[in-house]
Design a protein around this motif. Structure first.
Motif, mmCIF file in Angstrom:
data_model
loop_
_atom_site.group_PDB
_atom_site.id
_atom_site.type_symbol
_atom_site.label_atom_id
_atom_site.label_comp_id
_atom_site.label_asym_id
_atom_site.label_seq_id
_atom_site.Cartn_x
_atom_site.Cartn_y
_atom_site.Cartn_z
ATOM 1 N N ILE A 127 120.646 17.448 50.061
ATOM 2 C CA ILE A 127 119.882 17.329 51.296
ATOM 3 C C ILE A 127 118.604 16.539 51.056
ATOM 4 O O ILE A 127 117.911 16.733 50.051
ATOM 5 N N LEU A 128 118.288 15.641 52.001
ATOM 6 C CA LEU A 128 117.062 14.853 51.930
ATOM 7 C C LEU A 128 116.084 15.360 52.986
ATOM 8 O O LEU A 128 116.327 15.240 54.187
ATOM 9 N N MET A 129 114.978 15.952 52.547
ATOM 10 C CA MET A 129 113.921 16.417 53.446
ATOM 11 C C MET A 129 112.577 16.362 52.702
ATOM 12 O O MET A 129 112.035 17.375 52.290
ATOM 13 N N PRO A 130 112.036 15.166 52.524
ATOM 14 C CA PRO A 130 110.871 15.001 51.647
ATOM 15 C C PRO A 130 109.625 15.745 52.089
ATOM 16 O O PRO A 130 108.860 16.236 51.245
ATOM 17 N N VAL A 175 122.482 13.607 65.640
ATOM 18 C CA VAL A 175 121.865 12.573 64.805
ATOM 19 C C VAL A 175 122.887 12.195 63.741
ATOM 20 O O VAL A 175 123.231 13.006 62.871
ATOM 21 N N PHE A 176 123.405 10.988 63.834
ATOM 22 C CA PHE A 176 124.455 10.497 62.920
ATOM 23 C C PHE A 176 125.686 11.397 62.948
ATOM 24 O O PHE A 176 126.532 11.332 62.045
ATOM 25 N N ASN A 177 125.747 12.282 63.939
ATOM 26 C CA ASN A 177 126.919 13.138 64.115
ATOM 27 C C ASN A 177 127.196 14.014 62.906
ATOM 28 O O ASN A 177 128.341 14.374 62.627
ATOM 29 N N ASN A 178 126.129 14.380 62.137
ATOM 30 C CA ASN A 178 126.365 15.259 60.997
ATOM 31 C C ASN A 178 125.114 16.063 60.666
ATOM 32 O O ASN A 178 124.021 15.789 61.170
ATOM 33 N N ILE A 179 125.291 17.060 59.807
ATOM 34 C CA ILE A 179 124.199 17.980 59.476
ATOM 35 C C ILE A 179 123.099 17.273 58.688
ATOM 36 O O ILE A 179 121.907 17.595 58.824
ATOM 37 N N PHE A 180 123.480 16.286 57.865
ATOM 38 C CA PHE A 180 122.471 15.601 57.061
ATOM 39 C C PHE A 180 121.462 14.876 57.949
ATOM 40 O O PHE A 180 120.255 14.905 57.699
ATOM 41 N N GLY A 181 121.948 14.224 58.991
ATOM 42 C CA GLY A 181 121.065 13.532 59.916
ATOM 43 C C GLY A 181 120.187 14.488 60.698
ATOM 44 O O GLY A 181 119.005 14.212 60.937
ATOM 45 N N MET A 182 120.752 15.627 61.093
ATOM 46 C CA MET A 182 119.992 16.618 61.853
ATOM 47 C C MET A 182 118.839 17.175 61.023
ATOM 48 O O MET A 182 117.714 17.361 61.516
ATOM 49 N N VAL A 183 119.113 17.439 59.740
ATOM 50 C CA VAL A 183 118.078 17.963 58.854
ATOM 51 C C VAL A 183 116.999 16.915 58.609
ATOM 52 O O VAL A 183 115.799 17.217 58.645
ATOM 53 N N TYR A 184 117.417 15.678 58.380
ATOM 54 C CA TYR A 184 116.435 14.630 58.110
ATOM 55 C C TYR A 184 115.539 14.389 59.322
ATOM 56 O O TYR A 184 114.322 14.179 59.181
ATOM 57 N N ALA A 185 116.120 14.436 60.527
ATOM 58 C CA ALA A 185 115.319 14.254 61.744
ATOM 59 C C ALA A 185 114.282 15.362 61.880
ATOM 60 O O ALA A 185 113.127 15.113 62.243
ATOM 61 N N LEU A 186 114.692 16.593 61.591
ATOM 62 C CA LEU A 186 113.750 17.712 61.625
ATOM 63 C C LEU A 186 112.614 17.483 60.637
ATOM 64 O O LEU A 186 111.431 17.673 60.970
ATOM 65 N N ASP A 187 112.961 17.079 59.435
ATOM 66 C CA ASP A 187 111.955 16.854 58.408
ATOM 67 C C ASP A 187 110.984 15.741 58.816
ATOM 68 O O ASP A 187 109.770 15.851 58.589
ATOM 69 N N GLN A 200 114.740 22.852 68.129
ATOM 70 C CA GLN A 200 116.156 22.894 68.469
ATOM 71 C C GLN A 200 117.007 22.521 67.258
ATOM 72 O O GLN A 200 118.078 23.084 67.052
ATOM 73 N N ASN A 201 116.568 21.583 66.466
ATOM 74 C CA ASN A 201 117.309 21.204 65.256
ATOM 75 C C ASN A 201 117.378 22.379 64.297
ATOM 76 O O ASN A 201 116.409 23.129 64.175
ATOM 77 N N VAL A 202 118.513 22.636 63.642
ATOM 78 C CA VAL A 202 119.652 21.732 63.519
ATOM 79 C C VAL A 202 120.883 22.298 64.261
ATOM 80 O O VAL A 202 122.010 22.093 63.825
#
Length: 461
Positions: free
Chosen positions: A49-52, A217-229, A209-211
């Motif tokens: 997961i990417l969430m810097p 976001v990119f239709n996947n969990i990775f995009g949803m997490v990154y957008a939240l971050d 609201q995320n995730v």
């Protein structure tokens, strides 16, 4: 030249005054809740997961390794706000449905109401999900100075509709927009921070609201997490730029375990959202503060429950904890690294699902079926979508796990440890004597959004 004692004293007072001039008492408190974030959906638990932004704060603060939430959304949020276990408020079963005349009863004074008495400004941006059938159950009638968000549960991030009704508001007015909700929430949080008088303590509740599904976001969990971050990063920058950060406490938690059917993952934990397995109840969480944490950059293993956030936030704010609540003030544990004063966690007592569970410092005892998702689910595929596993059936009525040796709940040791089973059963039975029946009414036709211009609205109970 030697400075005289009188001048030296004045000099030191001036220095101390300047040092403390940017530290308000009580502190600003930013309480961030991610929706449906799994245990293994955070970067301090997996390198997938990417969430810097969140990762930086988690590793610089205190990561909470045994912070428990409820298996589903409304029960956890009721505990955050009231300080009570959901089985003491009747909200222990499932979530509050849009058509249900169900709510966190107004007899419970909630977190922002106590904080306002201490002089706090209080704002909420995001998901409420604690009832809306009467205005008195909605945020601005329960201690929040402002509200931007939605009342119900899962909805489209752009259309802001749930089933056949629209659900997006600013304070009590319908807010018509097709903008992505995270962008709206981020802009509103930044607006609050830039217009607020910094000398007044601020409580900013950010239940994003995320995730939660749909994964837009990119239709996947990775995009949803990154957008939240990324959104959190923008808000943290404003905290820095506006001079809040050195006076602030940042709290981050999920509301329940991740739903594996929507790409979330809870490995190495068993189960998922809706279950009383560890994967449904053990929440990813941390606390960050440049000023108020005296021990940092480590993981704390002390027990904590969702209801404890209520008392812990009040404790950090210097507010007396009301008598009778279930939540414990664990601010000393978090800020100083001391042992937790919580000796046990009741995961739930659900008289409709007919299941219950309790954990002490080491052992977890469960009765009944823990839930539908009862196995260990693989990581999402490279496309970020779920990979499900065959379900395990014919589970025993009583299960005991040693969570220190077996955090993944692989080995039921109930038969080998009848004394431990009996001890924890006795403790759980004491709680059952205080539980109230779950309140879960049928849907009410009066709730139909068609009665309110196509919008989910208060005024029908």
């Amino acid at each position: 030249m030697v400075m005289g004692e009188g001048r030296l004293l004045i000099f030191l007072v001036i220095i101390c005054t300047n040092i403390d001039s940017n530290v308000s008492k009580p502190p600003h408190i930013i309480f961030i809740v991610a929706d449906d974030l799994g245990w293994n959906d955070v970067s301090w638990h997996t390198d997938e997961i990417l969430m810097p932004n969140l990762d930086r704060m988690a590793r610089a603060g205190v990561i909470l390794n045994n912070s428990y939430v409820q298996p589903m959304c409304s029960p956890s949020r009721s505990a955050f706000m009231s300080g009570y276990f959901p089985f003491h408020t009747g909200l222990q079963h499932d979530v509050i449905g849009a058509r249900q005349a169900n709510f966190l009863e107004s007899k419970y004074k909630i977190l922002p109401q106590y904080l306002k008495e201490k002089g706090y400004a209080t704002h909420i941006v995001g998901k409420w999900h604690l009832g809306f059938c009467n205005w008195k159950y909605t945020p601005t009638y329960r201690g929040f100075d402002s509200y931007l968000g939605y009342y119900v549960a899962a909805e489209d991030y752009y259309k802001h509709n749930n089933s056949n009704g629209y659900d997006f508001r600013f304070n009590t007015s319908v807010l018509n927009t097709t903008e992505y909700s995270l962008d709206v929430f981020t802009r509103r949080a930044k607006e609050i921070l830039t217009t607020h008088t910094i000398k007044t303590p601020l409580f900013l509740y950010l239940p994003f609201q995320n995730v939660h599904a749909p994964l837009e976001v990119f239709n996947n969990i990775f995009g949803m997490v990154y957008a939240l971050d990324e959104a959190v990063g923008q808000i943290m920058k404003v905290l820095d730029d506006q001079g809040y950060m050195n006076n602030s406490i940042i709290i981050f938690t999920t509301d329940n375990g991740g739903p594996v059917v929507s790409g979330a993952n809870n490995l190495p934990l068993r189960g998922a959202k809706t279950t009383i397995w560890e994967g449904g109840t053990r929440g990813a969480a941390f606390v960050y503060s440049p000023t108020y944490l005296h021990k940092t950059q480590y993981t704390h293993n002390g027990l904590m429950h969702a209801a404890d956030w209520f008392s812990t936030i009040l404790g950090a704010a210097g507010v007396d904890i009301p008598d009778g609540v279930d939540g414990l003030n664990l601010w000393n544990m978090i800020s100083n690294g001391s042992n937790s004063t919580r000796q046990e966690v009741v995961h739930n007592i659900d008289d409709i699902y007919n299941n219950s569970a309790i954990r002490d410092s080491r052992y977890k005892l469960m009765f009944g079926n823990p839930g539908r998702y009862n196995t260990w689910y693989p990581l999402p595929g490279v496309d970020g979508h779920s990979q499900l596993a065959p379900e395990i059936t014919d589970l025993p009525e009583v299960q005991l796990f040693d969570l220190l040796e077996d955090p993944g709940e692989h080995y039921n040791i109930a038969d080998q440890n009848p004394d431990i089973v009996q001890r924890l059963t006795d403790r759980l039975n004491l709680y059952k004597k205080t539980a109230i029946p779950a309140r879960y009414p049928k849907g009410d036709p009066a709730s139909n959004p068609d009665n309110f211009g196509g919008v989910w609205s208060p005024g029908w109970c």
